[in-house]
Every structure is written in structure tokens, then in C-alpha cells.
Design an enzyme around this catalytic site. Structure first.
Site, short mmCIF file in Angstrom:
data_model
loop_
_atom_site.label_atom_id
_atom_site.label_comp_id
_atom_site.label_asym_id
_atom_site.label_seq_id
_atom_site.Cartn_x
_atom_site.Cartn_y
_atom_site.Cartn_z
N THR A 213 13.42 -40.20 11.73
CA THR A 213 11.99 -40.92 12.11
C THR A 213 11.30 -39.79 12.68
O THR A 213 10.00 -39.90 12.75
CB THR A 213 12.16 -42.06 13.02
OG1 THR A 213 13.04 -41.94 14.15
CG2 THR A 213 12.58 -43.18 12.25
N PHE B 56 12.15 -36.22 27.31
CA PHE B 56 13.25 -35.47 28.02
C PHE B 56 12.79 -33.94 27.57
O PHE B 56 13.13 -32.87 28.08
CB PHE B 56 14.69 -35.82 27.14
CG PHE B 56 15.60 -35.07 27.59
CD1 PHE B 56 16.18 -34.53 29.03
CD2 PHE B 56 16.54 -34.48 26.48
CE1 PHE B 56 17.24 -33.83 29.25
CE2 PHE B 56 17.46 -33.44 26.88
CZ PHE B 56 17.83 -33.28 28.39
N ASP C 38 17.63 -35.97 23.78
CA ASP C 38 16.96 -37.39 23.97
C ASP C 38 17.64 -37.90 25.22
O ASP C 38 19.04 -37.68 25.51
CB ASP C 38 17.06 -38.22 22.84
CG ASP C 38 15.90 -39.02 22.87
OD1 ASP C 38 15.04 -39.08 24.05
OD2 ASP C 38 15.67 -39.72 21.85
N ASP D 295 8.20 -29.49 16.40
CA ASP D 295 8.86 -30.65 16.91
C ASP D 295 10.03 -29.81 17.54
O ASP D 295 11.00 -29.46 16.97
CB ASP D 295 9.32 -31.86 15.87
CG ASP D 295 10.00 -32.96 16.54
OD1 ASP D 295 10.09 -32.85 17.95
OD2 ASP D 295 10.58 -33.69 15.51
N ASP E 135 11.10 -36.57 12.23
CA ASP E 135 10.82 -35.49 11.32
C ASP E 135 9.67 -36.26 10.58
O ASP E 135 8.73 -35.59 10.09
CB ASP E 135 11.78 -35.42 10.32
CG ASP E 135 13.35 -34.96 11.01
OD1 ASP E 135 13.01 -34.12 12.00
OD2 ASP E 135 14.29 -35.29 10.60
N ALA F 158 17.43 -51.03 16.12
CA ALA F 158 18.16 -50.74 15.06
C ALA F 158 18.20 -48.77 15.46
O ALA F 158 17.22 -48.48 15.96
CB ALA F 158 17.86 -50.90 13.85
N SER G 111 16.36 -29.41 7.73
CA SER G 111 17.31 -29.42 7.26
C SER G 111 17.18 -30.43 5.84
O SER G 111 15.89 -31.12 5.61
CB SER G 111 18.32 -30.22 7.99
OG SER G 111 17.56 -31.25 8.96
N THR H 8 24.43 -36.62 9.82
CA THR H 8 25.72 -36.75 10.52
C THR H 8 26.22 -37.73 11.28
O THR H 8 27.05 -37.90 11.82
CB THR H 8 25.71 -35.48 11.64
OG1 THR H 8 24.58 -35.42 12.59
CG2 THR H 8 25.57 -34.03 10.92
N THR I 243 6.06 -38.37 21.84
CA THR I 243 6.61 -39.29 20.69
C THR I 243 7.09 -40.62 21.63
O THR I 243 6.78 -41.85 20.96
CB THR I 243 7.30 -38.60 19.76
OG1 THR I 243 8.66 -38.20 20.49
CG2 THR I 243 6.58 -37.71 19.02
#
Length: 312
Positions: free
Chosen positions: A230, A149, A119, A114, A232, A225, A13, A48, A183
Site C-alpha cells: 500500500t 517513524f 514503522d 518513499d 508503494d 487487516a 522490487s 516476504t 502518510t
């Protein structure tokens, strides 16, 4: 490959403002010496997670048209392909066709996938994408970067212990990819609950034709936070560092995770400063400090060490 030009086709994207998808992947890859050709699967004003977002989605036939143009000019030779988030089955099937064609043209092409599906037990893409990933995409992948997941979805097995995770990675190897990195997982870290566990497994062929395997574990400091883009960035960095360390998963993962750490730390510091004391930073303030991290991307201080679990 030294001295040779290394070219990546990245299908992800695009956002006008901020860093996700191709915006997350392109700059670090370029800084690390790669030519990046990007096809933007969507073009949005921003990610988004903001209050508002607008934009366009590239359809499967439009993807085909772009690829057709590359092909007509005979510039469809790639060393790497990188793909991330996709939410449309026909688009993903078209990506599969393109990868098959590019791999036929260059058998040494490396596909970094990926498999973005969800998640923490929830899918954020349509469920019909799972069989496409499992049966069509993953078998083409050379490097796979699922979270826990996604690994569970692809293998159909629950991951509760480190052994479960190692078994899942073994199963994913059997499906195709020679390098698998989980990851992020919910596995407990020996260093306490302020750490997140990531695992990696790499199969390589030794000069005598036998298989060698290495499995690693990393305990990564958690950051307080929510960041977007991240994953990507992680996949792009892993592509770059496995290219520079093709037979050394430990080094590639240490550099990848260390760059992530520096970028995120710089971002948190900036966001908190911008937001002011006691205020939660906004999505705009939490956009990754990518350009400011250029020197960390090029030459990261290693802040996370990978432990070798198995080497044979």
C-alpha cells in the site's frame, strides 16, 4: 506538460505473484497516462509476508549495467523518478548517482522518494541506511512520503503532537523536498480512534518569486487487516495526482487517499469472501485488487476530504 509524453523511472522490487514495489506502482501510473520504465531491485516469487519466498537481489553493479544500457541508447531522459524499499547501502548510493545524473540532464525532473526504513518504532532495514537517506537521498527528493517513524528518524525529533509533526515537515523541507506527506501518524483523530491522521505540506514559488506554503490534514478511515504494497501504491498515486494538480496538494492528496480507500475496501471484501466466515484471510487472499480497481484509479469518488491547516 499537456500532450507531452511523461516518463517515470521506477526503481523498486518486483514480485512474480501479487502487488508490491514496481508491481504496485506500474499499473496505476500507466492507467493514469504515464510511461513507466522499471528497474527491479529484487525479483522474488512473492512478498516476504508469505510462508515461503524465493528469488534474486539486484546488486549495485548490476543496477549500473542496466542504467549504462539505457544511457548508451540515449534514452535516459526522465520526467519523474520513483524509489521505494532498498536494504543495501551500496545499491542506494548507486541510485543516488543515477538520480544526480538524470537531474543534471533534466533540471525539471521530479524525484518522488518513499524513504522506507520502518514503522511503529522499529527499523526493518539496516541502520546504516539512515545516514544515506538523510544526507544523500532526501536532499535530492522533490516529493517525500515518510510515515511518522521515518520522519522522526530523518529529523531526529519525536512526534507527539500535530505541532511536532508540522515542525518535522518544516525541517524536512529545509533538507530539500518541496512536498512532504506524512502518510500515517499515531496522532489522535478528532473523528475517533477508527481514523488515522495523515499530514501534508507543500512549498510552491508564486509568479512574483515569493514562497507560498500550504499544510493539510486528513482523517482516513482505518481498515482492519494487514496489507502489503500500500505504501508503494500511495507514492505512485501521489506522483500521478501531483502531476495533474501541481499546485493543489489538497486535491492531489484527496484523490490519492480516495483511490487507496477504494482499492483496500475492494480487497478486504474479496479476501473475507474467499476466506469464509470467521476465518482470517491469507497473504495470497489479501493481495490488492489492482486490476479490478482500474476505474477507481482513473476517476476516484472522493471519500476523504483534506482540511487546510495553513495557507500563505
Amino acid at each position: 506538460m499537456a500532450g507531452m509524453e511523461c516518463r517515470v523511472l521506477s526503481i523498486q522490487s518486483h514480485v512474480v505473484r501479487g502487488y508490491v514495489g514496481n508491481k504496485s506502482a506500474t499499473f496505476p501510473l500507466q492507467v493514469l497516462g504515464f510511461e513507466v520504465d522499471s528497474i527491479n531491485s529484487v525479483q522474488f516469487s512473492n512478498h516476504t509476508g508469505y510462508a515461503h519466498w524465493k528469488g534474486q537481489v539486484l546488486k549495485a553493479d548490476e543496477l549500473n549495467v542496466l542504467y549504462e544500457g539505457i544511457k548508451l541508447n540515449k534514452v535516459n531522459h526522465y520526467d519523474y523518478i520513483l524509489t521505494g524499499y532498498s536494504r543495501d547501502t551500496s545499491f542506494l548510493m548507486t541510485v543516488v548517482d543515477i538520480i544526480q545524473e538524470l537531474k543534471a540532464a533534466n533540471p525539471s525532473l521530479v524525484y518522488v522518494c518513499d524513504p522506507v526504513m520502518g514503522d511503529h518504532g522499529a527499523m526493518y532495514v539496516p541502520e546504516e541506511l539512515l545516514p544515506v537517506y538523510r544526507d544523500k537521498v532526501v536532499p535530492l527528493a522533490d516529493i517525500l512520503t515518510p510515515n511518522q517513524f521515518e520522519a522522526e528518524l530523518l529529523t531526529g525529533r519525536k512526534i507527539v503532537t500535530t505541532d511536532d509533526a508540522l515542525e518535522a515537515m518544516k525541517q524536512l523541507h529545509k533538507m530539500g523536498p518541496k512536498t512532504v506527506v506524512l502518510t500515517s501518524t499515531d496522532l489522535p483523530s478528532s473523528q475517533g480512534d477508527q481514523y488515522l491522521v495523515a499530514l501534508g505540506s507543500q512549498k510552491t514559488v508564486k509568479p512574483d518569486g515569493t514562497m507560498s506554503i500550504v499544510k493539510i490534514r486528513m482523517d482516513i478511515p482505518k481498515m482492519d487487516a494487514v496489507f502489503v504494497g500500500t505504501g508503494d501504491l500511495f507514492a505512485a498515486l501521489l506522483l500521478a495526482w501531483t502531476h495533474h494538480h501541481p499546485k493543489d496538494l489538497k486535491a492531489a492528496c484527496e484523490k490519492t487517499v480516495s483511490v487507496m480507500h477504494h482499492v483496500i475496501k475492494r480487497t478486504i471484501t474479496y479476501a473475507n469472501e474467499k476466506a469464509g466466515p470467521g476465518k482470517r484471510p491469507s497473504p495470497a487472499q489479501l493481495e490488492m485488487r489492482m486490476v479490478q480497481s482500474k476505474s477507481d484509479i482513473e476517476n476516484p469518488d472522493i471519500v476523504v476530504e483534506a482540511k487546510i491547516l495553513q495557507k500563505s
